[in-house]
Design a protein around this motif. Structure first.
Motif, PDB file in Angstrom:
ATOM      1  N   GLY A 190       0.896  -1.242   0.166  1.00 28.04           N
ATOM      2  CA  GLY A 190      -0.062   0.040   0.044  1.00 28.04           C
ATOM      3  C   GLY A 190       0.966   1.139  -0.040  1.00 28.04           C
ATOM      4  O   GLY A 190       1.887   1.404  -0.699  1.00 28.04           O
ATOM      5  N   GLY A 191       0.555   2.123   0.892  1.00 24.72           N
ATOM      6  CA  GLY A 191       1.538   3.468   1.000  1.00 24.72           C
ATOM      7  C   GLY A 191       2.441   3.458   1.922  1.00 24.72           C
ATOM      8  O   GLY A 191       3.162   4.410   2.304  1.00 24.72           O
ATOM      9  N   LEU A 213      -5.793  -4.508  -3.536  1.00 27.14           N
ATOM     10  CA  LEU A 213      -5.116  -4.396  -4.582  1.00 27.14           C
ATOM     11  C   LEU A 213      -3.578  -3.751  -4.149  1.00 27.14           C
ATOM     12  O   LEU A 213      -3.878  -2.405  -3.753  1.00 27.14           O
ATOM     13  N   ASN A 214      -2.635  -4.220  -4.348  1.00 15.56           N
ATOM     14  CA  ASN A 214      -1.385  -3.574  -3.829  1.00 15.56           C
ATOM     15  C   ASN A 214      -1.369  -2.935  -2.497  1.00 15.56           C
ATOM     16  O   ASN A 214      -0.982  -2.157  -2.009  1.00 15.56           O
ATOM     17  N   GLY A 215      -2.268  -3.762  -1.667  1.00 19.26           N
ATOM     18  CA  GLY A 215      -2.260  -3.606  -0.311  1.00 19.26           C
ATOM     19  C   GLY A 215      -3.455  -2.213  -0.158  1.00 19.26           C
ATOM     20  O   GLY A 215      -3.655  -1.709   1.235  1.00 19.26           O
ATOM     21  N   LEU A 216      -3.959  -1.557  -1.130  1.00 20.33           N
ATOM     22  CA  LEU A 216      -4.951  -0.596  -0.974  1.00 20.33           C
ATOM     23  C   LEU A 216      -6.492  -1.232  -0.824  1.00 20.33           C
ATOM     24  O   LEU A 216      -6.603  -1.924  -1.737  1.00 20.33           O
ATOM     25  N   THR A 265       2.997   5.537  -7.825  1.00 25.17           N
ATOM     26  CA  THR A 265       2.885   4.288  -8.733  1.00 25.17           C
ATOM     27  C   THR A 265       1.957   3.170  -8.095  1.00 25.17           C
ATOM     28  O   THR A 265       1.303   2.545  -9.078  1.00 25.17           O
ATOM     29  N   VAL A 266       1.967   2.859  -6.968  1.00 28.33           N
ATOM     30  CA  VAL A 266       1.307   2.067  -6.327  1.00 28.33           C
ATOM     31  C   VAL A 266      -0.232   2.464  -6.530  1.00 28.33           C
ATOM     32  O   VAL A 266      -1.148   1.520  -6.757  1.00 28.33           O
ATOM     33  N   LEU A 267      -0.735   3.334  -6.236  1.00 24.55           N
ATOM     34  CA  LEU A 267      -2.110   4.044  -6.291  1.00 24.55           C
ATOM     35  C   LEU A 267      -2.372   3.803  -7.787  1.00 24.55           C
ATOM     36  O   LEU A 267      -3.512   3.471  -8.036  1.00 24.55           O
ATOM     37  N   HIS A 268      -1.868   4.232  -8.595  1.00 21.74           N
ATOM     38  CA  HIS A 268      -2.383   4.435  -9.877  1.00 21.74           C
ATOM     39  C   HIS A 268      -2.212   2.937 -10.574  1.00 21.74           C
ATOM     40  O   HIS A 268      -3.178   2.533 -11.580  1.00 21.74           O
ATOM     41  N   ALA A 269      -1.366   2.248 -10.121  1.00 23.87           N
ATOM     42  CA  ALA A 269      -1.498   0.849 -10.572  1.00 23.87           C
ATOM     43  C   ALA A 269      -2.636   0.136 -10.161  1.00 23.87           C
ATOM     44  O   ALA A 269      -3.439  -0.562 -10.987  1.00 23.87           O
ATOM     45  N   ALA A 270      -3.031   0.421  -8.580  1.00 24.87           N
ATOM     46  CA  ALA A 270      -4.269  -0.272  -8.426  1.00 24.87           C
ATOM     47  C   ALA A 270      -5.517   0.374  -9.184  1.00 24.87           C
ATOM     48  O   ALA A 270      -6.443  -0.500  -9.437  1.00 24.87           O
TER      49      ALA A 270
END
Lengths: 195, 195
Positions: free
Chosen positions: A49-50, B14-17, B108-113
């Motif tokens: 996540g973040g 997804l991706n921890g989010l 990057t993680v946010l927009h990947a999710a």
């Protein structure tokens, strides 16, 4: 022991800085400007996540790889719940304020010492405004970065207000982080693969 | 308890989010863009020489003062011996690299999710060049800030290289710290006195 004590007693400090070492450094850089070329570094690992974590240790400067640090500094970025995290750490834009506060402060302390001004106290409060529509890509006319950062500095020193204002103007104009923020600095991202 | 467990089981990450929370946030900001106005803050106290300390806790965002943090984050700036300190902490320009690494990663993680891309791993290595003649005021033609910052990103994801490159370009263009660095952001310093 006695010699050590004598040497120690000879160190003249102003604002916590060794004045002779400072003068020696400045004279060395004047004679050999390429010694002023520094390269700082950080490695960062995404966790989830973040949340992600940086390790910072080596740097190059004064003509050599630095050897002074036995252990790396480790810092964790996180996000608050309103930004989908659980406060695993301060978030990146907050760390930037910390970097800016520290750099403006240290630059002020350094140039005060160079001018023979003794500081009694120095504290700062920073606020920075961000419109998160930029980060989220909801409005491409909104810059994703800070719109502006304001610093209130409470500083007490043994000089006149005029000398203080001149010192602060000089420090602002010569602070590395402040100039990285207020001037455009290129950031180049290259995708690599270790595999 | 059972209900809680059921609610927890329903959270899709997804991706921890938390994807539902992310979608809800984006929809709320689309409906009320003023909720996207955030103000981040830091307080810093000079200790001695190149050592100073920041506390970071409160911020304003999503239309309210955040209440999620019980304790402040505390970070210490220091300098290595070659810069007249004793490694009391990382120095401000190194903290800036940490902030930049974290922000590019989280963006990057946010927009990947948001794109439905699952990341397997993401790590970065940053280097930044500074000519300290700028800080010291030895050559006024030298900018005191970073000349350039380069990021090597090692990223593994379940998508094509083309999708990955598009994601990275988008993340770079929308990262708040990256845009604070690569665009000029005004810094305003005001001298105040608490006495």
């Amino acid at each position: 022991m006695e010699q050590q004590a004598m040497r120690k007693a000879k160190i003249v400090r102003l604002n916590g800085l060794d004045i002779q070492a400072m003068t020696d450094t400045i004279n060395a850089l004047k004679a050999r400007p390429n010694l002023a070329q520094f390269q700082f570094r950080a490695k960062n690992q995404w966790i989830d996540g973040g949340e992600n974590r940086s390790t910072i240790k080596e740097f190059f400067g004064a003509g050599a790889e630095d050897q002074s640090r036995e252990e790396a500094f480790v810092f964790t970025n996180g996000e608050p719940p309103v930004l989908l995290g659980s406060n695993e750490g301060a978030n990146p834009v907050e760390y930037l304020l910390h970097a800016l506060a520290g750099c403006v402060t240290t630059t002020t302390v350094l140039h005060a010492a160079a001018r023979g001004i003794k500081l009694r106290s120095l504290s700062t409060e920073l606020v920075g405004d961000i419109d998160l529509q930029g980060l989220l890509g909801l409005d491409e006319s909104v810059s994703p970065g800070y719109r502006e950062i304001r610093i209130k500095m409470d500083i007490e020193a043994d000089c006149s207000d005029e000398e203080l204002d001149d010192l602060l103007g000089f420090a602002q104009a010569h602070s590395p982080v402040c100039n990285t923020v207020c001037r455009p600095v290129p950031v180049v991202i290259e995708r690599v693969s270790k595999r």
